[in-house]
Motif scaffolding. Structure first.
Motif, PDB file in Angstrom:
ATOM      1  N   THR A  14      37.885  31.554  53.845  1.00  0.00           N
ATOM      2  CA  THR A  14      37.976  31.839  52.407  1.00  0.00           C
ATOM      3  C   THR A  14      36.769  32.683  51.988  1.00  0.00           C
ATOM      4  O   THR A  14      35.808  32.856  52.737  1.00  0.00           O
ATOM      5  CB  THR A  14      38.008  30.540  51.602  1.00  0.00           C
ATOM      6  N   GLU A  30      43.138  30.925  49.972  1.00  0.00           N
ATOM      7  CA  GLU A  30      42.882  30.117  48.782  1.00  0.00           C
ATOM      8  C   GLU A  30      41.775  30.738  47.940  1.00  0.00           C
ATOM      9  O   GLU A  30      40.685  31.041  48.420  1.00  0.00           O
ATOM     10  CB  GLU A  30      42.465  28.696  49.202  1.00  0.00           C
ATOM     11  N   ARG A  57      38.338  23.053  44.630  1.00  0.00           N
ATOM     12  CA  ARG A  57      37.751  23.838  45.718  1.00  0.00           C
ATOM     13  C   ARG A  57      36.279  24.116  45.451  1.00  0.00           C
ATOM     14  O   ARG A  57      35.426  24.014  46.344  1.00  0.00           O
ATOM     15  CB  ARG A  57      38.522  25.153  45.865  1.00  0.00           C
TER      16      ARG A  57
END
Length: 581
Positions: free
Chosen positions: A358, A530, A571
């Protein structure tokens, strides 16, 4: 007056109480003349489309003032009332999507969303995220807003632009955006016509006039049937029969035509070659800057669907000035008023990743490191591909981007030493081998108005063979083409109208080239990574590679982020915990 149109701006050198508005009729010619009724007639030159004649009582003192001080009244341009767009299905859908951001529950902790690119896609993404209560941080590599609608001011104070931008009635998200910002009055609407130059008749034009009294699609059908100069009746009939599958098959049929070029589709449907030569070469270059043998037929069918199914879909408007100030700055002001940030001269050097793949942060050229809760790339697709991390390149979502390549475009501005007469207050399809569309911006645009000089803005396309050529070569080729459009006023050797100055703006990679089989390669705005999203007219949305497509892509991107907000908050919390450990 309201029925026919309205004057955008009138500058007066004497008191307004002497002005009369009687005898409003079409007139050719530019300037004034003394008539037998002792009145002065003013209108722009060259065509009925300039609209009205404004007559003023002419007294001896006024005549004396004219001789002494020159032209006392300047009519900047004649615009038509804003069409009724609010009741169309597409406009209502766009308005509803806008309302969902304002109506969404306020986040306890607003997301900080880093957005790369301050073109219309990035500005739109930031605007609607701010409406939803989040904090967009917009980074623009250059020192100017707008991306593909950027413009610059030269040393004389004149503006020159990246492209010749037209705002259609069939742009519901763009039209909503203008309304939401309170700047609807900055669009100068023109008469409902499409005007084509006639290569076999230098200096002459052929028109498709859409009558206001008829609903769609009858107004479009009438415009086509009424024009007898470009297509014969047998050609019109064969073209209509060829279009029947698209009309009956709807969107499924339109989508299925992505695999065919315009030229291939026309031949398959038995449409005469002359229809392509007379109409669709010009349309193809206007829509995507390439010829019909390259353009996907889906692109044409989407445009025809929008233009023919909505009464005002093909009606055009010009912005009343330069796009960075007149369109982009109101969006920036709105974003900043809600707590967002916009930073120019902030070029991204690298996307740095976490171990799991990510985004960790963005590294700028100036050495700054930018971190956020989510990241959006609203750059052109070619720039996105250059910055794509190696770890992502084999992911199918990103691998498909390889087929999407920006098309070269050249935009030209030429200032002449006189007012050209053979022009219109409108967009013109040049039907030239080298030129796509053009307009006399000294007539069509309020900010660029000049009573004494014309400034032609022209799109040079296809430009692939010319993008590396010198500005001088490009101007020389353009003047040769203009001598055919203005045979009485322009010659290639400048023995008639002379060039005062010019600007040539080259965009080596503009909108993505809409060749066949590109549609499956267009990505949705939410990536498989993500917290990473894409916006831009090349991303998946139901409009073309256009300003409308860019604005809609930004709304869809903002919608995806709002939908993912709880996931993104979680997150961020995980990342902070891991960093502290």
């Amino acid at each position: 007056m309201a029925v026919c149109g309205c004057m955008t701006t009138v500058h007066m050198n004497w008191q307004s109480n002497i002005i009369g508005t009687r005898d409003i009729v079409p007139t050719p010619g530019f300037g004034y003349r003394n008539t037998s009724t002792q009145k002065i007639s003013l209108a722009f030159g060259g065509s009925e489309s300039m609209g009205l004649r404004l007559r003023l009582p002419c007294t001896r003192s006024v005549k004396s003032s004219l001789r002494k001080n020159g032209f006392p009244l300047q009519v900047v341009c004649l615009d038509y009332p804003r069409p009724e767009l609010e009741n169309t299905v597409n406009f209502l859908e766009a308005a509803y999507l806008s309302s969902t951001f304002r109506a969404s529950s306020r986040p306890t902790k607003p997301l900080e969303v880093i957005i790369a690119g301050a073109g219309l896609a990035g500005l739109s993404t930031a605007k609607y995220l701010a409406d939803a209560g989040h904090k967009p941080i917009l980074l623009e590599a250059r020192d100017v807003l707008g991306g593909k609608v950027a413009a610059w001011k030269d040393e004389d104070g004149d503006w020159y632009e990246t492209g010749l931008h037209i705002f259609f009635g069939a742009y519901p998200n763009v039209q909503n955006l203008f309304g939401e910002l309170g700047i609807n009055d900055r669009l100068q609407w023109k008469e409902h016509s499409m005007i084509f130059a006639m290569p076999n008749k230098p200096g002459q034009f052929s028109r498709f006039d859409f009558p206001e009294v008829l609903p769609a699609p009858l107004n479009g059908v009438w415009a086509i049937l009424k024009n007898s100069e470009m297509l014969t009746w047998p050609e019109k009939v064969k073209f209509a029969i060829g279009l029947l599958p698209a009309i009956l098959g709807g969107q499924d049929y339109v989508t299925a035509q992505d695999g065919l070029s315009v030229q291939e589709w026309m031949r398959k449907q038995g449409v005469p070659e002359r229809v392509t030569d007379e109409v669709f070469i010009a349309m193809s270059k206007a829509l995507n800057f390439i010829n019909p043998d390259e353009l996907s037929m889906q692109c044409i069918l989407i445009a025809l669907n929008r233009f023919l199914q909505e009464k005002h879909g093909s009606k055009m408007a010009f912005l009343d000035g330069n796009p960075p100030e007149r369109l982009c700055m109101p969006i920036v002001d709105h974003i900043q008023s809600l707590g967002g940030e916009v930073h120019l001269n902030s070029r991204i050097q690298k996307i740095e990743l976490n171990e799991e793949g990510t985004v960790k942060n963005l590294l700028l050229n100036n050495g700054k490191v930018i971190e956020g809760d989510a990241y959006v790339f609203a750059t052109p697709v070619d720039i996105m591909k250059l910055l794509l991390p190696n770890d992502w390149k084999e992911i199918p979502y990103f691998r498909k981007l390889e087929k999407l390549v920006g098309v070269p475009v050249i935009n030209i501005h030429i200032w002449f030493d006189r007012k050209l007469k053979n022009t219109y207050d409108h967009l013109l399809f040049s039907r030239s081998p080298l030129l796509s569309v053009y307009a006399d911006m000294s007539v069509t645009c309020k900010e660029y108005y000049s009573p004494n000089q014309s400034m032609l803005e022209l799109v040079f396309a296809p430009a692939e063979e010319w993008i590396s050529r010198s500005d001088e070569d490009i101007i020389e080729a353009t003047m040769k083409e203009l001598s055919k459009l203005f045979p009485d006023e322009i010659s290639a050797d400048q023995s008639k109208a002379k060039i005062v100055k010019y600007h040539v703006v080259k965009t080596p990679r503009s909108v993505y080239k809409t060749v066949p089989n590109c549609e499956p390669c267009r990505p949705v705005q939410r990536s498989p990574i993500e917290g990473f999203y894409l916006a831009g007219d090349y991303t998946k949305q139901k409009y073309l590679a256009s300003m409308e497509g860019a604005v809609l892509s930004g709304k869809l991107c903002a919608q995806a982020i709002v939908q993912d907000s709880q996931l993104l908050v979680a997150r961020g919390q995980r990342s902070r915990v891991q960093a502290s450990v």
